[in-house]
Design an enzyme around this catalytic site. Structure first.
Site: not given
Ligand code: GLA
Length: 742
Positions: A480, A550
């Protein structure tokens, strides 16, 4: 032959299966773009296409044999300051402060195939006979003894040309690269629509289409990431071009940092396209004997609309960009605990989810954020890549072993590039954080960014991540990256080289990816940046799939996945079923529709499966069984956009995947808001063989492919017994399985 070089006339003709790309050497030694479009016959020269007409009030390089007025020329890769007043592809400053270059043709070589780059993602071809050839045109600025290599690789079967530039300093003094884009293309007119994919967090890659107008129109990033806001992929299409007919050019960049895509319509209505590293916030000192390689730009052209354009790109990515170990390998169906638990989990809860997941047929369990340091919310611990023990009273390794014993693979979340001030890492290495001396550092999600230009940072990350992977037998990493860089400054670079930070940062990210993927060749990476904030070809080279957004709401996903499909493949898109009401939109959609949207990508579930009712469990088990049966098709089939969420009122969306020999297709039709007593509706399938006979959804009736594509398939409003009752509500969806009749 894919590349014809005529040494006598100085013409270069690059041919793919269906496209021609032509340029030639001008009298002054620079290169002129001649033609890019549908394939034409080869000739020794294309004189008529290079006829130059005198224009008033503009500088002239030559007025004798030919009229060479830089502003009126379509140039192949031009420089600043000598009369081409458009934005140019490069600007190089010599040690006396001059920004003028005179590059002249020196030689050209054609070689088979395409080599990878050592420090950056790039297209490749190990063995494609004559179908992949690379032309390298060497240009020289004699005064500086500076070489410029223009590389053009022709991927004949996919109608793709990849371009990049390399500068090599053979001189005695250093020079400064102020601009070094990957490609320039001057098209002879401006009757194109500029189509790009823009948005925001949770609203990535929506389609925007507008006709070109005089001046510069561009999309870009200065975030040191490609960003949610604009994607490096864009198209230029004739106004009447659509999914299935008309001319369209596609452009993409194999790069994950600051980029610029610009189109400049000039006074003579020509269109100049520039693609590459954003010249803002860029600079590079090139010392004697050093070279600088730009990232690669990907070009493609279709005269049969945008579906074909996207399909060609998809094939190109799977053959020549994505790691061959994964390119055609089906991807596991996963469960991710993020939306199910957020930070609130312990090993028992995770094991329960894993057990339930296994019983439904899921193959990979992914533990998301919160397993490390003392991280129980998003304020701390980034950089402390060791186990958050209190969350695993039974032991972290022990839990992973149990999950493995269940027959599931195990995946883990990392955010390698980041540092929290509340972390051991920050206490030990406060100087590893990117910050500007004497200035405030702006937090984002309470976190800061590590200086990835530093070898010691890369070494630390490589060591700590490798240790976790090795000790626990991790099968998958979700990498990430949840913030963009502010107060960009590196104490690793001298004062006069700070503009190198943005590119060096990305090279550091690539270095870490390279080291990890080399050490663990079977480890599957999924990239992520707050969802789809770094959904680009640079990432796809190392991580064959990415978290698309997301936003897991099925209805929002129609737009996001539809938009993404123009420039990327289905197997690159992570698509998850989540709980309702949806966490991003509050919307309640049927489980069937959530599945029917997530099937078109790499299917996953992102919720607490233990909370499902028995009925829901059965439905999910059926979804998984169905997806497994058709997974090859869903992940690697040819994708056809049929009706888009960006057209008209967007109430009906449909798309389809078709297999190689057209014996199997699965189309989907989604209806957002239901309407009472609406008119007759048909779906016009695409990509079938007109002469083949098919069944639709196991009906006994036989349809020819041409009937299904041209006359369409009637969708009754009345629900028959064995069909889905949710059709009568909002957010309904239907799948059509079209099988060749035996
Ligand atoms: C980001 C990612 C999510 C998740 C969060 C965790 O927003 O896109 O899928 O992994 O971080 O903090």
């Amino acid at each position: 032959m894919a590349i014809n070089v005529n040494e006598q006339t100085g013409f270069f003709h690059l041919q793919t299966a269906n496209n021609s790309y032509i340029f030639h050497i001008l009298n002054n030694g620079e290169l002129e773009q001649v033609y890019y479009g549908k394939k034409i016959h080869d000739k020794s020269a294309f004189k008529r296409l290079t006829t130059h007409e005198y224009k008033n009030s503009t500088p002239s390089w030559e007025m004798n044999e030919d009229v060479l007025q830089p502003e009126a020329l379509k140039l192949e890769y031009s420089g600043f300051g000598k009369g081409d007043f458009r934005y140019t592809a490069y600007q190089i400053e010599s040690n006396n402060g001059s920004r003028i270059n005179e590059f002249q043709f020196k030689k050209a070589t054609v070689s088979k195939g395409k080599k990878r780059f050592s420090n950056m993602p790039a297209s490749f071809s190990d063995d494609d006979g004559n179908d992949v050839q690379t032309l390298t045109v060497v240009m020289l600025d004699k005064l500086l003894n500076l070489e410029m290599q223009l590389a053009f690789t022709v991927f004949a079967n996919q109608d793709v040309i990849v371009r990049s530039t390399k500068f090599i300093n053979h001189g005695n003094h250093s020079v400064e690269l102020n601009r070094a884009l990957s490609m320039q293309l001057d098209l002879p007119d401006d009757d194109y629509d500029f189509i790009h994919f823009s948005g925001s967090w949770a609203r990535e890659r929506h389609l925007y289409r507008s006709h070109l107008r005089p001046g510069i129109q561009s999309i870009n990033s200065l975030r040191i990431a490609s960003g949610h806001q604009h994607n490096p992929f864009f198209m230029l299409a004739r106004p009447k071009a659509d999914e299935d007919q008309g001319e369209a050019f596609g452009f993409n960049l194999i790069y994950s940092g600051n980029f610029l895509d610009s189109v400049e319509v000039d006074q003579y209505n020509t269109s100049r396209i520039l693609v590459g590293i954003n010249p803002d916030e860029f600079g590079w000192r090139l010392n004697p004997d050093e070279s600088f390689q730009t990232p690669e730009a990907v070009l493609t052209y279709s005269d049969q609309g945008m579906n074909l354009l996207s399909q060609n790109l998809s094939e190109f990515y799977s053959k020549h960009l994505v790691n061959p170990r994964f390119a055609n390998k089906t991807r596991p169906i996963l469960v991710n605990n993020w939306e199910g638990t957020y930070f609130n989990f312990d090993d028992q809860k995770l094991l329960n989810i894993a057990r339930a997941a296994k019983s439904l047929g899921i193959e990979l369990f992914v533990l998301d954020d919160g397993w490390f340091g003392h991280r129980n919310d998003d304020h701390s611990s980034l950089g402390d890549w060791f186990v958050n023990q209190p969350k695993f009273p039974g032991g972290f390794k022990n839990m992973i072993q149990k999950i493995h014993q269940m027959g599931l693979k195990f995946g883990l979340w990392f955010e390698p590039e980041m540092i929290s001030k509340d972390s051991k890492l920050f206490v030990q290495h406060p100087d590893w954080m990117i910050k500007t001396p004497g200035r405030k550092s702006t937090p984002s999600r309470f976190q800061f960014v590590l200086d990835m230009t530093k070898n010691e940072v890369i070494d630390y990350l490589f060591k700590t991540i490798s240790k976790i992977v090795q000790e626990n037998g991790i099968d998958y990493i979700k990498w990430d990256m949840n913030r963009n860089i502010t107060e960009a400054y590196s104490n690793n670079l001298p004062a006069d080289r700070q503009l190198e930070l943005a590119h060096r940062y990305i090279l550091g990210v690539y270095d870490l990816y390279n080291r990890l993927t080399t050490k663990f060749p079977d480890l599957l990476f999924e990239s992520c940046a707050s969802g789809g904030g770094r959904f680009d070809l640079g990432m796809m080279y190392y991580a064959p799939q990415a978290w698309t957004s997301d936003d897991t709401d099925a209805i929002e996903r129609l737009k996001i996945q539809y938009g993404t499909s123009y420039g990327y493949s289905l197997s690159m898109m992570g698509a998850h079923v989540s709980a309702v009401p949806n966490d991003q939109t509050g919307r309640v959609t049927p489980l069937s529709t959530r599945g029917n949207v997530a099937f078109y990508g790499n299917l996953g579930y992102e919720l607490d499966i233990t909370k499902f009712s028995e009925k829901e469990k059965q439905e999910v088990a059926d979804q998984i069984k169905f997806y497994k049966k058709y997974r090859q098709l869903f992940q690697f089939g040819k994708f056809y956009r049929i009706k888009g969420p960006f057209e008209g009122d967007g109430n009906i969306v449909s798309w389809a995947v078709v297999n190689q020999d057209k014996s199997l297709a699965i189309a989907a039709r989604y209806k957002l808001l239901n309407q009472p007593n609406w008119g007759y509706e048909r779906i016009y399938f695409k990509g079938l063989d007109p002469n083949k006979k098919y069944h639709v959804n196991d009906s006994s009736e036989i349809f020819y492919g041409d009937e299904l594509m041209n006359a369409g398939y009637f969708i009754p409003q009345m629900i028959h017994k064995n069909e889905n009752v949710e059709l009568l509500a909002d957010y309904s969806s239907r799948l059509f399985i079209i099988k060749e009749a035996k």
